[in-house]
Design a protein around this motif. Structure first.
Motif, PDB file in Angstrom:
ATOM      1  N   LYS A 115       0.982  -1.254  -0.088  1.00 28.88           N
ATOM      2  CA  LYS A 115       0.072   0.108  -0.003  1.00 28.88           C
ATOM      3  C   LYS A 115       0.800   1.348   0.096  1.00 28.88           C
ATOM      4  CE  LYS A 115      -3.740  -2.259   2.418  1.00 28.88           C
ATOM      5  NZ  LYS A 115      -4.626  -2.685   0.847  1.00 28.88           N
ATOM      6  N   MET A 116       2.115   1.103  -0.688  1.00 27.74           N
ATOM      7  CA  MET A 116       2.853   2.442  -1.020  1.00 27.74           C
ATOM      8  C   MET A 116       2.157   3.278  -2.112  1.00 27.74           C
ATOM      9  SD  MET A 116       6.741   0.983  -0.591  1.00 27.74           S
ATOM     10  CE  MET A 116       7.350   2.391  -1.011  1.00 27.74           C
ATOM     11  N   PRO A 117       2.307   4.458  -1.998  1.00 25.89           N
ATOM     12  CA  PRO A 117       1.734   5.476  -2.983  1.00 25.89           C
ATOM     13  C   PRO A 117       2.388   5.320  -4.236  1.00 25.89           C
ATOM     14  CG  PRO A 117       2.415   6.689  -1.119  1.00 25.89           C
ATOM     15  CD  PRO A 117       3.004   5.391  -0.685  1.00 25.89           C
ATOM     16  N   PRO A 118       1.688   5.043  -5.352  1.00 27.96           N
ATOM     17  CA  PRO A 118       1.981   4.998  -6.721  1.00 27.96           C
ATOM     18  C   PRO A 118       3.293   5.757  -7.028  1.00 27.96           C
ATOM     19  CG  PRO A 118      -0.217   4.571  -6.733  1.00 27.96           C
ATOM     20  CD  PRO A 118      -0.061   5.007  -5.409  1.00 27.96           C
ATOM     21  N   LEU A 119       3.017   7.100  -6.714  1.00 31.98           N
ATOM     22  CA  LEU A 119       3.935   8.225  -6.945  1.00 31.98           C
ATOM     23  C   LEU A 119       5.558   7.465  -6.478  1.00 31.98           C
ATOM     24  CD1 LEU A 119       4.429  10.962  -8.067  1.00 31.98           C
ATOM     25  CD2 LEU A 119       4.350  11.832  -5.936  1.00 31.98           C
ATOM     26  N   ILE A 120       5.575   7.240  -5.257  1.00 31.05           N
ATOM     27  CA  ILE A 120       6.721   6.821  -4.758  1.00 31.05           C
ATOM     28  C   ILE A 120       7.264   5.488  -5.283  1.00 31.05           C
ATOM     29  CG2 ILE A 120       7.942   6.356  -2.507  1.00 31.05           C
ATOM     30  CD1 ILE A 120       7.069   9.075  -2.796  1.00 31.05           C
ATOM     31  N   VAL A 121       6.374   4.660  -5.525  1.00 31.50           N
ATOM     32  CA  VAL A 121       6.957   3.481  -5.790  1.00 31.50           C
ATOM     33  C   VAL A 121       7.401   3.401  -7.376  1.00 31.50           C
ATOM     34  CG1 VAL A 121       6.190   1.012  -6.609  1.00 31.50           C
ATOM     35  CG2 VAL A 121       5.266   2.057  -4.692  1.00 31.50           C
ATOM     36  N   THR A 122       6.624   4.026  -8.183  1.00 30.12           N
ATOM     37  CA  THR A 122       7.122   4.201  -9.465  1.00 30.12           C
ATOM     38  C   THR A 122       8.234   5.123  -9.814  1.00 30.12           C
ATOM     39  OG1 THR A 122       5.371   5.976 -10.141  1.00 30.12           O
ATOM     40  CG2 THR A 122       4.904   3.470 -10.519  1.00 30.12           C
ATOM     41  N   PHE A 123       8.470   6.111  -8.872  1.00 29.26           N
ATOM     42  CA  PHE A 123       9.654   7.101  -8.964  1.00 29.26           C
ATOM     43  C   PHE A 123      10.958   6.385  -8.664  1.00 29.26           C
ATOM     44  CE2 PHE A 123      12.437  10.112  -6.672  1.00 29.26           C
ATOM     45  CZ  PHE A 123      12.846  10.819  -8.112  1.00 29.26           C
ATOM     46  N   ALA A 124      10.659   5.329  -7.767  1.00 32.08           N
ATOM     47  CA  ALA A 124      11.923   4.553  -7.029  1.00 32.08           C
ATOM     48  C   ALA A 124      12.206   3.746  -8.050  1.00 32.08           C
ATOM     49  CB  ALA A 124      11.548   3.838  -5.875  1.00 32.08           C
ATOM     50  N   SER A 125      11.210   2.966  -8.970  1.00 31.25           N
ATOM     51  CA  SER A 125      11.286   2.251  -9.953  1.00 31.25           C
ATOM     52  C   SER A 125      12.209   2.932 -10.944  1.00 31.25           C
ATOM     53  CB  SER A 125      10.242   1.339 -10.419  1.00 31.25           C
ATOM     54  OG  SER A 125      10.073   0.585 -11.448  1.00 31.25           O
ATOM     55  N   GLN A 126      11.759   3.994 -11.515  1.00 30.83           N
ATOM     56  CA  GLN A 126      12.375   4.958 -12.574  1.00 30.83           C
ATOM     57  C   GLN A 126      13.716   5.220 -12.103  1.00 30.83           C
ATOM     58  OE1 GLN A 126      12.061   9.431 -12.094  1.00 30.83           O
ATOM     59  NE2 GLN A 126      11.364   9.200 -14.013  1.00 30.83           N
ATOM     60  N   THR A 127      14.403   5.430 -10.920  1.00 30.41           N
ATOM     61  CA  THR A 127      15.477   5.616 -10.473  1.00 30.41           C
ATOM     62  C   THR A 127      16.405   4.372 -10.590  1.00 30.41           C
ATOM     63  OG1 THR A 127      14.815   7.404  -8.955  1.00 30.41           O
ATOM     64  CG2 THR A 127      17.216   6.528  -8.841  1.00 30.41           C
ATOM     65  N   ILE A 128      15.944   3.254 -10.024  1.00 32.02           N
ATOM     66  CA  ILE A 128      16.593   2.031 -10.117  1.00 32.02           C
ATOM     67  C   ILE A 128      16.963   1.414 -11.552  1.00 32.02           C
ATOM     68  CG2 ILE A 128      16.342  -0.442  -9.438  1.00 32.02           C
ATOM     69  CD1 ILE A 128      14.418   0.417  -7.144  1.00 32.02           C
ATOM     70  N   PHE A 129      15.995   1.460 -12.466  1.00 28.58           N
ATOM     71  CA  PHE A 129      16.153   0.960 -13.595  1.00 28.58           C
ATOM     72  C   PHE A 129      17.027   2.076 -14.632  1.00 28.58           C
ATOM     73  CE2 PHE A 129      12.880  -1.678 -11.997  1.00 28.58           C
ATOM     74  CZ  PHE A 129      13.530  -3.016 -12.189  1.00 28.58           C
ATOM     75  N   ALA A 130      17.044   3.212 -14.312  1.00 23.98           N
ATOM     76  CA  ALA A 130      17.625   4.047 -14.963  1.00 23.98           C
ATOM     77  C   ALA A 130      19.274   3.883 -14.561  1.00 23.98           C
ATOM     78  CB  ALA A 130      17.308   5.785 -14.623  1.00 23.98           C
ATOM     79  N   GLY A 131      19.608   3.510 -13.356  1.00 27.42           N
ATOM     80  CA  GLY A 131      20.974   3.342 -12.933  1.00 27.42           C
ATOM     81  C   GLY A 131      21.288   1.746 -13.658  1.00 27.42           C
ATOM     82  N   LEU A 132      20.355   0.841 -13.673  1.00 27.82           N
ATOM     83  CA  LEU A 132      20.786  -0.337 -14.155  1.00 27.82           C
ATOM     84  C   LEU A 132      20.963  -0.263 -15.649  1.00 27.82           C
ATOM     85  CD1 LEU A 132      18.131  -2.839 -12.258  1.00 27.82           C
ATOM     86  CD2 LEU A 132      20.726  -2.797 -11.981  1.00 27.82           C
ATOM     87  N   ALA A 133      20.015   0.546 -16.227  1.00 33.23           N
ATOM     88  CA  ALA A 133      20.747   0.481 -17.768  1.00 33.23           C
ATOM     89  C   ALA A 133      22.028   0.874 -17.962  1.00 33.23           C
ATOM     90  CB  ALA A 133      19.680   1.529 -18.341  1.00 33.23           C
ATOM     91  N   TYR A 134      22.532   2.121 -17.161  1.00 36.51           N
ATOM     92  CA  TYR A 134      23.725   2.372 -17.411  1.00 36.51           C
ATOM     93  C   TYR A 134      25.041   1.393 -16.792  1.00 36.51           C
ATOM     94  CZ  TYR A 134      22.707   7.263 -18.384  1.00 36.51           C
ATOM     95  OH  TYR A 134      22.406   8.427 -19.025  1.00 36.51           O
ATOM     96  N   ILE A 135      24.605   0.733 -15.833  1.00 42.05           N
ATOM     97  CA  ILE A 135      25.563  -0.336 -15.344  1.00 42.05           C
ATOM     98  C   ILE A 135      25.652  -1.193 -16.362  1.00 42.05           C
ATOM     99  CG2 ILE A 135      25.723  -2.299 -13.770  1.00 42.05           C
ATOM    100  CD1 ILE A 135      24.195  -0.292 -11.523  1.00 42.05           C
ATOM    101  N   ILE A 136      24.459  -1.922 -16.967  1.00 35.69           N
ATOM    102  CA  ILE A 136      24.715  -2.979 -17.936  1.00 35.69           C
ATOM    103  C   ILE A 136      25.579  -2.584 -19.053  1.00 35.69           C
ATOM    104  CG2 ILE A 136      23.427  -4.292 -19.836  1.00 35.69           C
ATOM    105  CD1 ILE A 136      20.952  -4.218 -17.814  1.00 35.69           C
ATOM    106  N   CYS A 137      25.376  -1.426 -19.632  1.00 38.13           N
ATOM    107  CA  CYS A 137      26.195  -1.016 -20.876  1.00 38.13           C
ATOM    108  C   CYS A 137      27.399   0.129 -20.352  1.00 38.13           C
ATOM    109  CB  CYS A 137      25.416  -0.190 -21.734  1.00 38.13           C
ATOM    110  SG  CYS A 137      24.861   1.529 -21.371  1.00 38.13           S
ATOM    111  N   ASN A 138      27.718   0.122 -19.302  1.00 41.27           N
ATOM    112  CA  ASN A 138      28.773   0.890 -18.733  1.00 41.27           C
ATOM    113  C   ASN A 138      28.738   2.093 -19.216  1.00 41.27           C
ATOM    114  OD1 ASN A 138      30.248  -1.005 -17.104  1.00 41.27           O
ATOM    115  ND2 ASN A 138      30.946  -1.968 -19.215  1.00 41.27           N
TER     116      ASN A 138
END
Length: 319
Positions: A115-138
């Protein structure tokens, strides 16, 4: 009389689109050419595909800020599979779409279960996968794809670009789900009144899982089309796309409070953003001013929705 007013309101978005087309045609003679109009629709195909999933999310009264990062992540993941791991393009595409769908499902699970707010959950997801994209391709772009894969974003069926065909199919599927399936009715019911929907026997949690999973899927499809069009995987390919997609959906009349909206009007919202962007480029409007204008349009669209909702609430109270 009230029915006539409702019809006028539902068609107002198309009237605005026509007015914009006329305006930019007057301002620049190159606007109303077959090649340019086809280019406008091709350019907004990414927004159009992703807007289907966002429509479902906003119908629930939620938000998904992770769409831009998911587009970037799918760009890199699919590119990595094809180039670094030498996978068949079909296998790479299917794998990337499964991943994006699971990410969306995870967002929905956290929102529904914790029951976390969608704004917080998807903002955290946005940050996580933006970082992972950079990690995968250096931080480096990935390219050199098979020519068969490039047809998805650069090929044609007759004279129609394949990205436009994919967008049309996504809109058709999206409209079918909303109007012809019980899932679509659940989306409206849940967005209109979650408590009443639960009392009527709707499994609220499962609906949220499904909606956010679909949002992830459509974002993934948009990412694949973008990757094929650009012929290079970029870790920041979808940067800021969530803003434009939300603008398209809200401009298309989907209420930010949930419970009302149609795919047909979202199509008009997508086209308006495309016409606006293309017209401003032809008029040599700076990219910074374009951001200002799009921000104002989003503010006006949300403001108009809030005023209408307040009016409906007042009318119900008076009745």
């Amino acid at each position: 009389m009230n029915k006539a007013i409702d019809i006028i309101r539902s068609r107002a978005i198309y009237a605005f689109l026509i007015i914009m087309v006329i305006f930019f045609t007057i301002m620049n003679g190159n606007f109303m050419t077959a090649n340019n109009l086809l280019n406008v629709v091709k350019q907004v195909s990414i927004y159009g595909i992703a807007s289907v999933g966002m429509t479902y999310v906003i119908l629930l009264g939620g938000i998904d800020l992770s769409i831009g990062s998911l587009i970037s992540f799918v760009n890199i993941a699919a590119a990595y599979f094809m180039v670094n791991m030498n996978w068949n393009p079909a296998l790479a595409i299917i794998s990337a779409l499964i991943i994006s769908t699971l990410i969306g499902f995870a967002n929905g699970w956290i929102i529904a279960e914790i029951k976390m707010p969608p704004l917080i959950v998807t903002f955290a997801s946005q940050t996580i996968f933006a970082g992972l994209a950079y990690i995968i391709c250096n931080g480096r772009p990935i390219s050199r794809f098979d020519t068969s894969f490039l047809k998805i974003g650069q090929g044609y069926i007759g004279v129609v670009p394949i990205p436009i065909v994919i967008m049309i199919v996504c809109f058709a599927v999206g409209a079918f789900i909303l109007t012809k399936t019980y899932f679509g009715r659940y989306f409206y019911a849940l967005g209109g009144n979650e408590e009443a929907a639960a009392l009527s026997g709707i499994n609220i949690k499962r609906v949220k899982y499904l909606v956010y999973a679909l949002s992830g899927l459509f974002a993934g499809i948009a990412g694949i089309v973008m990757l094929s069009r650009a012929n290079t995987g970029q870790p920041n390919a979808g940067l800021g796309y969530e803003f434009d997609v939300i603008t398209c959906v809200v401009l298309g009349g989907v209420s930010v409070n949930g419970g009302s909206g149609k795919i047909s009007n979202v199509i008009a919202g997508v086209l308006i953003i495309g016409v606006l962007s293309n017209g401003m480029i032809l008029m040599d409007v700076s990219s910074y001013m374009q951001m200002v204008i799009k921000g104002i349009i989003l503010l006006l669209a949300v403001g108009s929705d809030c005023i209408q909702q307040a009016g409906l609430l007042k009318a119900k109270s008076a009745a």
